[in-house]
Every structure is written in structure tokens, then in C-alpha cells.
Design an enzyme around this catalytic site. Structure first.
Site, mmCIF file in Angstrom:
data_model
loop_
_atom_site.group_PDB
_atom_site.id
_atom_site.type_symbol
_atom_site.label_atom_id
_atom_site.label_comp_id
_atom_site.label_asym_id
_atom_site.label_seq_id
_atom_site.Cartn_x
_atom_site.Cartn_y
_atom_site.Cartn_z
ATOM 1 N N ASN A 30 -11.548 -1.128 6.749
ATOM 2 C CA ASN A 30 -10.200 -1.163 6.176
ATOM 3 C C ASN A 30 -9.716 0.218 5.752
ATOM 4 O OD1 ASN A 30 -11.724 -0.816 3.770
ATOM 5 N ND2 ASN A 30 -10.145 -1.867 2.583
ATOM 6 N N ASP A 72 -13.229 -3.139 0.757
ATOM 7 C CA ASP A 72 -12.878 -4.467 0.246
ATOM 8 C C ASP A 72 -13.968 -5.015 -0.673
ATOM 9 O OD1 ASP A 72 -10.370 -4.702 1.438
ATOM 10 O OD2 ASP A 72 -11.171 -5.569 3.276
ATOM 11 N N ALA A 84 -12.827 -11.729 4.606
ATOM 12 C CA ALA A 84 -12.915 -11.290 3.207
ATOM 13 C C ALA A 84 -14.228 -11.743 2.592
ATOM 14 C CB ALA A 84 -11.728 -11.835 2.412
ATOM 15 N N GLY A 121 -14.767 -16.368 5.980
ATOM 16 C CA GLY A 121 -13.991 -15.501 6.859
ATOM 17 C C GLY A 121 -14.274 -14.031 6.617
ATOM 18 N N ILE A 123 -9.146 -14.354 -4.697
ATOM 19 C CA ILE A 123 -8.673 -13.080 -4.152
ATOM 20 C C ILE A 123 -7.173 -13.100 -3.850
ATOM 21 C CG2 ILE A 123 -10.943 -12.569 -3.204
ATOM 22 C CD1 ILE A 123 -9.689 -13.018 -0.385
ATOM 23 N N SER A 163 0.807 -1.218 0.000
ATOM 24 C CA SER A 163 0.000 0.000 0.000
ATOM 25 C C SER A 163 0.848 1.280 0.000
ATOM 26 C CB SER A 163 -0.962 -0.014 1.190
ATOM 27 O OG SER A 163 -1.918 -1.037 1.043
ATOM 28 N N GLY A 214 -6.466 -11.855 -7.695
ATOM 29 C CA GLY A 214 -6.789 -10.870 -6.675
ATOM 30 C C GLY A 214 -6.235 -9.478 -6.893
ATOM 31 N N LYS A 240 -8.993 -5.024 11.645
ATOM 32 C CA LYS A 240 -10.143 -4.514 10.897
ATOM 33 C C LYS A 240 -11.424 -4.435 11.728
ATOM 34 C CE LYS A 240 -8.660 -5.679 6.200
ATOM 35 N NZ LYS A 240 -9.054 -6.323 4.926
#
Length: 282
Positions: free
Chosen positions: A87, A102, A130, A128, A218, A17, A241, A66
Site C-alpha cells: 500500500n 496497513d 485487510a 480478505g 476497520i 489521502s 477505523g 495492492k
């Protein structure tokens, strides 16, 4: 004075990032810097308070913070609150407001492949964090159905029950998914199965996959997982992803700056960084 932006996580050393956002700040002549901060769970509250005191413009949040960050924010967007995870945080006139890009980022990445979700029967593999973000965002778009396959079916059942948006859904086992893959137009793999270094693993058998179905994973390290390679060999269209990662970052950048960034530039930067990387942390 240079504006501060950041990403908080633990670990954080391999995050791409900073590379992506610092390049955008330079490209758009914005006097800002984006820094990674490794924050232990017990230090999360004081870290958020410190960033707020410094007048941070905004920041990203990655694992394991998160969900834990929500009590430390001044407000949370409706979608992020329903997902139970943030996020992206934006400093809005001195208040830290949390968002989740996301799920929306994943949907933006689908636009090249799918013209309308309203005609899609979807299988989501995994239940989960994601999967939750993607499932809730998909549910808002009113597809034909979104079924969830998970190793622990009870976890998938809970996810279906907690979705605040009405969409036909059922929770199934991975074995049931193996036998019914030909029912689905879109298959989304949201687990870490197949990620480096366990690159030979995959969550389900693709024997019965529908021709020309779209199969998404992803994971982007490796760029083409064993799951995607086999899907492609069986005549499916595939998507890794990269798009989700780039678009979730682009949506965050837009919230911070009101600028819609150059997606192709972001994608090329990420792909360049992945050359030679063995592990990537969002």
C-alpha cells in the site's frame, strides 16, 4: 522543483489521502504535492513506469492494485511480500520499494487500548486483504492466539496455512464465533459489513461478548457502525477505523520524509472531512 507523491486506485475520487498528506507537506514546509490518479488495472504497469520516470518521491496504492503492483516494483519489504500486498511505495535512490503499512498502522492504533498483545486472545472477523495484513502483523507480535471467523471457512483455513509467522490459530465459522465470543479479549471486524449505505448490517451476534473486551471495526464510515454501537451497549470498549487509516498514512509519510507526523492533526483533518461525507475510499 516540487516533489511529486501520489495515490493510485480505481476508483480514487473520494480518497482522503491527498487532503491528509498535502496538509502535512504544508505544515512541515516540504515543497511537495500529493495527487490522486485513477488508474485502470490494464494501465498499472505503464503508470508505475511513468511515475518512476518522473522521479516520484513515493506513492500509495489502494484497491484494486495492492497485489497487482508487486511485479512492477524493484523490491518489496519482507512483511509486504508475505502479505502479498503493497500500500506504500518509496523511491529509494531510484528504485521503487514496496511496503505494507496497513497491519503496522492497525497495531499502532491499538497502543492506546492494549498495553501488551502477548496477553490477548484475538478473534479476527473476515479473511480478505485487510484481514491478511492485520493477521500477519498480529502474528509477529506473539499474542496468545488469533482465530479467524469467516463466512467461507475454507478461505480462513487457507489464510491460517499461509501465515509465515507462528501463532496458535484456528479457522471457525461465523456461527461458531457467535457462540464463543466470551473467549476473546480483542475482536477485530475487517469486512465491509456495516459500511455505508448498508449501515444496519453486522457480521456476528454480540450476545456472548466478554465484558471490557476491546472491539475494533476497520470501517469509519459511519464512524460508529451498528457493530460497535451494540458492543458498547454490552459493556465492551470500542475503536473505529480512524486510527488504522491515520496511522497507516503516518507510517507512509515517515518512510517518505523521515518525519514522524502530528497524529492528532491528521486525525482532526480526517474527522473534519468525514463530516458530511457519505462514502470514503482509502
Amino acid at each position: 522543483m516540487k516533489k511529486l507523491f501520489a495515490v493510485l486506485g480505481d476508483p480514487i475520487g473520494h480518497s482522503m489521502s491527498p487532503l491528509m498528506h498535502n496538509d502535512l507537506f504544508t505544515h512541515y514546509n516540504i515543497d511537495a504535492v500529493y495527487l490522486p490518479f485513477q488508474v485502470k488495472p490494464e494501465d498499472l504497469g505503464v503508470s508505475v513506469k511513468g511515475l518512476k520516470a518522473l522521479g516520484v518521491g513515493g506513492f500509495n496504492v489502494t484497491v484494486p492494485h495492492k497485489s497487482a503492483i508487486i511485479p512492477f516494483l524493484d523490491g518489496v519489504d519482507e512483511l509486504a511480500l508475505s502479505i502479498g500486498a503493497v500500500n506504500t511505495v518509496v523511491n529509494e535512490e531510484g528504485k521503487l520499494i514496496g511496503y505494507n503499512t496497513d497491519g503496522p498502522g492497525f497495531l499502532k492504533g491499538l497502543e492506546t487500548y492494549v498495553t501488551s498483545l502477548s496477553e490477548q486472545k484475538i478473534l479476527l472477523i473476515g479473511a480478505g486483504g485487510a484481514a491478511r495484513a492485520i493477521y500477519f502483523t498480529l502474528a509477529k507480535s506473539k499474542p496468545v492466539a488469533v482465530d479467524i471467523a469467516n463466512r467461507t471457512v475454507e478461505t480462513a483455513v487457507q489464510l491460517v496455512e499461509e501465515c509465515p509467522f507462528s501463532v496458535p490459530s484456528k479457522a471457525i465459522s461465523l456461527d461458531e464465533a457467535n457462540k464463543s465470543l466470551d473467549q476473546y479479549d480483542l475482536i477485530i471486524q475487517t469486512t465491509m459489513i456495516g459500511m455505508y449505505p448498508k449501515v444496519t448490517e453486522q457480521p456476528v451476534d454480540l450476545l456472548h461478548i466478554k465484558q471490557q473486551a476491546l472491539v475494533c471495526d476497520i470501517i469509519y464510515n459511519p464512524l460508529n457502525t451498528q457493530f460497535l454501537q451494540e458492543a458498547g451497549q454490552k459493556g465492551a470498549r470500542i475503536q473505529n477505523g480512524i486510527d488504522m487509516f491515520v496511522y497507516q498514512g503516518a507510517l507512509a509519510f515517515e518512510k517518505w520524509t523521515r518525519i514522524s507526523p502530528d497524529i492528532q492533526r491528521m486525525r482532526e483533518n480526517v474527522l473534519k472531512q468525514l463530516g458530511g461525507a457519505n462514502y470514503v475510499n482509502w
